[in-house]
Design a protein around this motif. Structure first.
Motif, PDB file in Angstrom:
ATOM      1  N   ARG A  70       0.900  -1.378   0.008  1.00 21.84           N
ATOM      2  CA  ARG A  70       0.049  -0.226  -0.078  1.00 21.84           C
ATOM      3  C   ARG A  70       0.783   1.202   0.071  1.00 21.84           C
ATOM      4  O   ARG A  70       1.979   1.093   0.281  1.00 21.84           O
ATOM      5  CB  ARG A  70      -0.889   0.023   1.066  1.00 21.84           C
ATOM      6  CG  ARG A  70      -1.913  -0.937   1.282  1.00 21.84           C
ATOM      7  CD  ARG A  70      -2.972  -0.808   2.405  1.00 21.84           C
ATOM      8  NE  ARG A  70      -3.955  -1.500   2.507  1.00 21.84           N
ATOM      9  CZ  ARG A  70      -5.012  -1.790   3.240  1.00 21.84           C
ATOM     10  NH1 ARG A  70      -4.909  -1.089   4.569  1.00 21.84           N
ATOM     11  NH2 ARG A  70      -6.049  -2.224   3.226  1.00 21.84           N
ATOM     12  N   LYS A  71       0.280   2.528  -0.350  1.00 22.97           N
ATOM     13  CA  LYS A  71       0.861   3.693  -0.245  1.00 22.97           C
ATOM     14  C   LYS A  71       0.192   4.438   0.889  1.00 22.97           C
ATOM     15  O   LYS A  71      -1.079   4.528   0.789  1.00 22.97           O
ATOM     16  CB  LYS A  71       0.909   4.474  -1.622  1.00 22.97           C
ATOM     17  CG  LYS A  71       1.581   5.715  -1.581  1.00 22.97           C
ATOM     18  CD  LYS A  71       1.677   6.141  -3.132  1.00 22.97           C
ATOM     19  CE  LYS A  71       2.361   7.341  -3.229  1.00 22.97           C
ATOM     20  NZ  LYS A  71       2.256   7.807  -4.520  1.00 22.97           N
ATOM     21  N   ALA A  72       1.100   4.787   1.910  1.00 22.63           N
ATOM     22  CA  ALA A  72       0.317   5.370   3.018  1.00 22.63           C
ATOM     23  C   ALA A  72      -0.321   6.747   2.618  1.00 22.63           C
ATOM     24  O   ALA A  72       0.133   7.682   2.127  1.00 22.63           O
ATOM     25  CB  ALA A  72       1.603   5.660   4.101  1.00 22.63           C
ATOM     26  N   HIS A  81       1.694   5.760   9.765  1.00 19.99           N
ATOM     27  CA  HIS A  81       1.552   4.626  10.610  1.00 19.99           C
ATOM     28  C   HIS A  81       2.950   4.305  11.026  1.00 19.99           C
ATOM     29  O   HIS A  81       3.769   5.035  10.880  1.00 19.99           O
ATOM     30  CB  HIS A  81       1.310   3.456   9.440  1.00 19.99           C
ATOM     31  CG  HIS A  81      -0.107   3.393   8.863  1.00 19.99           C
ATOM     32  ND1 HIS A  81      -1.293   3.389   9.311  1.00 19.99           N
ATOM     33  CD2 HIS A  81      -0.243   3.746   7.574  1.00 19.99           C
ATOM     34  CE1 HIS A  81      -2.139   3.498   8.092  1.00 19.99           C
ATOM     35  NE2 HIS A  81      -1.499   3.843   7.146  1.00 19.99           N
ATOM     36  N   ASN A  82       2.829   3.305  11.848  1.00 19.83           N
ATOM     37  CA  ASN A  82       4.169   2.891  12.605  1.00 19.83           C
ATOM     38  C   ASN A  82       4.392   1.483  12.254  1.00 19.83           C
ATOM     39  O   ASN A  82       3.300   0.657  12.088  1.00 19.83           O
ATOM     40  CB  ASN A  82       4.071   2.865  14.361  1.00 19.83           C
ATOM     41  CG  ASN A  82       4.020   4.285  14.687  1.00 19.83           C
ATOM     42  OD1 ASN A  82       4.689   5.244  14.355  1.00 19.83           O
ATOM     43  ND2 ASN A  82       3.394   4.432  15.816  1.00 19.83           N
ATOM     44  N   ILE A 108       5.985   5.420   9.236  1.00 25.50           N
ATOM     45  CA  ILE A 108       5.570   5.204   7.861  1.00 25.50           C
ATOM     46  C   ILE A 108       4.908   6.609   7.364  1.00 25.50           C
ATOM     47  O   ILE A 108       3.852   6.627   7.765  1.00 25.50           O
ATOM     48  CB  ILE A 108       4.755   4.034   7.361  1.00 25.50           C
ATOM     49  CG1 ILE A 108       5.572   2.827   8.211  1.00 25.50           C
ATOM     50  CG2 ILE A 108       4.623   3.949   5.905  1.00 25.50           C
ATOM     51  CD1 ILE A 108       4.755   1.426   7.911  1.00 25.50           C
ATOM     52  N   LYS A 109       5.457   7.381   6.427  1.00 23.90           N
ATOM     53  CA  LYS A 109       4.944   8.816   6.485  1.00 23.90           C
ATOM     54  C   LYS A 109       4.071   8.882   5.291  1.00 23.90           C
ATOM     55  O   LYS A 109       4.077   7.892   4.220  1.00 23.90           O
ATOM     56  CB  LYS A 109       6.102   9.814   6.014  1.00 23.90           C
ATOM     57  CG  LYS A 109       7.026   9.841   7.445  1.00 23.90           C
ATOM     58  CD  LYS A 109       8.159  10.952   7.011  1.00 23.90           C
ATOM     59  CE  LYS A 109       9.100  11.303   8.187  1.00 23.90           C
ATOM     60  NZ  LYS A 109       8.396  11.066   9.421  1.00 23.90           N
ATOM     61  N   PRO A 110       3.163   9.414   5.054  1.00 23.99           N
ATOM     62  CA  PRO A 110       2.197   9.713   3.743  1.00 23.99           C
ATOM     63  C   PRO A 110       2.872   9.467   2.561  1.00 23.99           C
ATOM     64  O   PRO A 110       3.925  10.369   2.318  1.00 23.99           O
ATOM     65  CB  PRO A 110       1.405  10.819   4.153  1.00 23.99           C
ATOM     66  CG  PRO A 110       1.553  11.151   5.593  1.00 23.99           C
ATOM     67  CD  PRO A 110       2.685  10.646   5.996  1.00 23.99           C
ATOM     68  N   GLY A 111       2.507   8.810   1.641  1.00 22.68           N
ATOM     69  CA  GLY A 111       3.272   8.843   0.338  1.00 22.68           C
ATOM     70  C   GLY A 111       4.265   7.762   0.307  1.00 22.68           C
ATOM     71  O   GLY A 111       4.661   7.461  -0.859  1.00 22.68           O
ATOM     72  N   LYS A 132       1.293  -3.551   9.714  1.00 17.91           N
ATOM     73  CA  LYS A 132       2.065  -2.796   8.727  1.00 17.91           C
ATOM     74  C   LYS A 132       3.506  -2.548   8.979  1.00 17.91           C
ATOM     75  O   LYS A 132       3.933  -2.442  10.027  1.00 17.91           O
ATOM     76  CB  LYS A 132       1.239  -1.428   8.937  1.00 17.91           C
ATOM     77  CG  LYS A 132       0.025  -1.149   8.821  1.00 17.91           C
ATOM     78  CD  LYS A 132      -0.574   0.215   9.274  1.00 17.91           C
ATOM     79  CE  LYS A 132      -2.034   0.218   9.158  1.00 17.91           C
ATOM     80  NZ  LYS A 132      -2.670  -0.278  10.419  1.00 17.91           N
ATOM     81  N   THR A 133       4.315  -2.863   7.616  1.00 15.26           N
ATOM     82  CA  THR A 133       5.633  -2.825   7.923  1.00 15.26           C
ATOM     83  C   THR A 133       6.482  -2.239   6.835  1.00 15.26           C
ATOM     84  O   THR A 133       5.983  -2.214   5.580  1.00 15.26           O
ATOM     85  CB  THR A 133       6.053  -4.683   7.684  1.00 15.26           C
ATOM     86  OG1 THR A 133       5.202  -5.242   8.473  1.00 15.26           O
ATOM     87  CG2 THR A 133       7.489  -4.802   7.990  1.00 15.26           C
TER      88      THR A 133
END
Length: 113
Positions: free
Chosen positions: A15-17, A21-22, A30-33, A51-52
């Motif tokens: 996925r693309k954030a 998320h952590n 995990i930053k947006p994009g 989420k990894t």
């Protein structure tokens, strides 16, 4: 042998954030994009998801291939730490595995600030 429970249902996708998320392994944001691996399933009758970040995905896949066993989610750091022994720790492990230097430093929070 992996001591992790096999899920009765499982789904994995990249996925693309859209929001932060952590990572379930290194706990970094995990930053947006940014792309990340999203896994969901049912373990022992209870649904869960993980989420990894891509660095930890690469490290988990390599460890599983080298060790011949899967690593439970949230267990990557412990699995790799089990490779350490007296006078052989993370720095020696990194020296022996230079192709994963960035991933290991990320997982063990050794990045220079």
């Amino acid at each position: 042998m992996c001591d992790c429970v096999t899920p009765s249902a499982f789904n994995e996708k990249m996925r693309k954030a859209i929001k932060e998320h952590n990572c379930c392994e290194c706990s970094k944001q995990i930053k947006p994009g940014e792309k990340y691996q999203y896994c969901s399933g049912v373990w022992d009758g209870a649904p869960d998801s993980y989420k990894t970040c891509l660095l930890c995905v690469k490290l988990r896949e390599n460890y599983a291939n080298e060790a011949g066993q899967n690593v439970a989610f949230e267990g990557l750091k412990e699995a790799i730490s089990n490779e350490f022994y007296f006078s052989y720790g993370i720095n020696e492990f990194i020296n022996d595995n230079p192709e994963f230097k960035a991933e290991l430093k990320n997982l063990f929070n050794l990045e220079r600030k």
